[in-house]
Design a protein around this motif. Structure first.
Motif, short mmCIF file in Angstrom:
data_model
loop_
_atom_site.label_atom_id
_atom_site.label_comp_id
_atom_site.label_asym_id
_atom_site.label_seq_id
_atom_site.Cartn_x
_atom_site.Cartn_y
_atom_site.Cartn_z
N TRP A 391 41.84 13.08 -15.70
CA TRP A 391 40.61 13.03 -16.49
C TRP A 391 39.52 13.88 -15.83
O TRP A 391 38.79 14.59 -16.50
N VAL A 392 39.45 13.78 -14.51
CA VAL A 392 38.45 14.55 -13.77
C VAL A 392 38.69 16.05 -13.96
O VAL A 392 37.76 16.82 -14.21
N GLN A 393 39.95 16.46 -13.85
CA GLN A 393 40.28 17.88 -14.03
C GLN A 393 39.96 18.34 -15.44
O GLN A 393 39.41 19.43 -15.64
N ALA A 394 40.28 17.50 -16.42
CA ALA A 394 40.06 17.88 -17.81
C ALA A 394 38.57 18.00 -18.12
O ALA A 394 38.15 18.86 -18.90
N TRP A 395 37.77 17.15 -17.50
CA TRP A 395 36.33 17.17 -17.78
C TRP A 395 35.72 18.51 -17.37
O TRP A 395 34.84 19.04 -18.08
N THR A 396 36.21 19.09 -16.30
CA THR A 396 35.73 20.40 -15.87
C THR A 396 36.03 21.46 -16.93
O THR A 396 35.19 22.31 -17.25
N SER A 397 37.23 21.39 -17.50
CA SER A 397 37.61 22.38 -18.51
C SER A 397 36.84 22.15 -19.82
O SER A 397 36.52 23.10 -20.53
N ILE A 398 36.55 20.91 -20.13
CA ILE A 398 35.80 20.58 -21.34
C ILE A 398 34.41 21.20 -21.32
O ILE A 398 33.94 21.80 -22.29
N LYS A 399 33.76 21.09 -20.18
CA LYS A 399 32.39 21.60 -20.05
C LYS A 399 32.35 23.12 -19.83
O LYS A 399 31.29 23.74 -19.89
#
Length: 400
Positions: A391-399
């Motif tokens: 989730w942490v990794q994905a949040w970086t890509s989302i933003k």
């Protein structure tokens, strides 16, 4: 409630879900029949002994006030006088910090949020709690007992402290008609592009999952914190779509209030105490619990498995959820108290109504933060869910 008093504690709340990887469950030993993991084998005390004279706590700002911030705000000193247990408090800024501090073995108890509690249980850093040794536990709202963020396999690992919901706030003069769905912040071609705000945390992925759970039943989402890869990818895709419309991701409550007052933000996630404060500052805003429900947070006082002062720790657990003390904390922090008798003790008599403390139909619509782990906590036995590290990794890509 005095909003300015609650704001002294809000900085800590802003960090509740800003954590990193989920703790290892390598020592868990497998799954229970309900799909959850099996924690390391530990036992709760059967009785209390002589108090040790002190207790070392890890707490969110506002949870263990001793009068040093405000002479009129002090529920630590009365506890010390009553029990002889001197309180030493380490104020933590994030759930990740709490987890790391608990691993040192230097602290006796912690006010863990749902995005940290399962990590503490799985790693063996939090011990089972004998609720019979906490007399005030009997008056805790039943809907907060034996929940997946504070219990595993029918065993309690803490005492519920308080709760709150993540709401949808909007400018009444700018957003018409009044929204009643999270769809208003997730629609692709929003007329409010650039003026939508979203909570800046990986745990916000659960908000997208909750919306999809209600609007895309074919995905089979049963729990916004238990997402297999396909479900997780769908939530991430929705958030990447939303990113084009987001003007600001917020974690600083003051910035969110300022943005809604100026009109830079007109629609987005918030907490009840922020909405109250914005209204008190004459911002034309309203906050609602959308028809899909919402995510939310519930904190739990947990005892360290390495506690050097367990008897004083248990005394603190009972004190902090006693009717008067729990009422004081709830008002100061801006949340619903866990003890149902606290509603008769609040200085502001409408506090429990404002925060829906006893409105169980309201809380049935709130999905409280829970640490995403590989074991699917929605009951699926033959599925693997995406852990919080991803989730942490994905949040970086989302933003971006």
């Amino acid at each position: 409630m005095r909003p300015t008093r609650s704001l002294t504690a809000l900085a800590a709340v802003a960090a509740l879900a800003v954590t990193t990887a989920c703790g290892s469950t390598g020592s868990s030993g497998g799954k229970n029949s309900d799909g959850t993991f099996t924690p390391p084998k530990q036992s709760a005390p059967k009785k209390l002994g002589k108090t040790e004279g002190k207790v070392n706590l890890i707490a969110w700002a506002g949870y263990a006030e001793d009068g040093s911030n405000d002479p009129k705000t002090d529920w630590v000193t009365p506890f010390e006088k009553k029990t002889g247990c001197q309180v030493n408090t380490k104020t933590a800024g994030t759930s990740d910090e709490m987890v790391n501090l608990m691993k040192t073995g230097e602290y006796d108890a912690v006010s863990a949020s749902g995005d940290a509690s399962l990590r503490l249980i799985a790693s063996g850093d939090a011990a089972p709690v004998n609720t019979d040794l906490v007399p005030n536990y009997k008056n805790i709202f039943d809907s907060l007992k034996q929940r997946k963020w504070n219990s595993v396999g029918g065993v309690s690992y803490g005492i519920p402290h308080g709760r709150g919901a993540n709401l949808l706030m909007y400018r009444k003069d700018k957003v018409k008609p009044a929204p009643d769905s999270w769809g208003s912040v997730f629609e692709k071609d929003s007329k409010y592009k650039g003026k939508i705000t979203a909570y800046d945390s990986p745990i916000y992925i659960a908000d997208a999952a909750l919306y999809l759970m209600k609007t895309k039943p074919e995905l089979g989402i049963k729990d916004p914190y238990a997402l297999d890869q396909k479900q997780f990818d769908a939530a991430v895709a929705l958030l990447k779509q939303q990113n084009a419309n987001v003007g600001e991701y917020w974690s600083d409550y003051l910035k969110e209030i300022s943005a809604f007052k100026s009109g830079d933000s007109v629609l987005g996630t918030t907490w009840q105490v922020i909405a109250n404060t914005a209204q008190a500052e004459k911002a034309p805003v309203e906050a609602v619990l959308p028809k899909e429900g919402s995510t939310g947070w519930s904190d739990t006082w947990m005892v360290s498995s390495k506690a050097k002062n367990p008897n004083c720790a248990y005394k603190w657990l009972d004190w902090i959820v006693s009717p008067k003390t729990n009422a004081q904390v709830a008002e100061y922090f801006g949340e619903a108290p866990a003890n149902e008798l606290s509603c008769k003790e609040t200085a502001e008599k409408s506090h429990c109504t404002t925060y829906h403390a006893a409105d169980e139909d309201y809380w049935k619509r709130v999905h409280f933060w829970t640490t995403p782990i590989p074991q699917c906590v929605d009951g699926r036995k033959n599925a693997k869910c995406v852990p919080y590290a991803k989730w942490v990794q994905a949040w970086t890509s989302i933003k971006g």
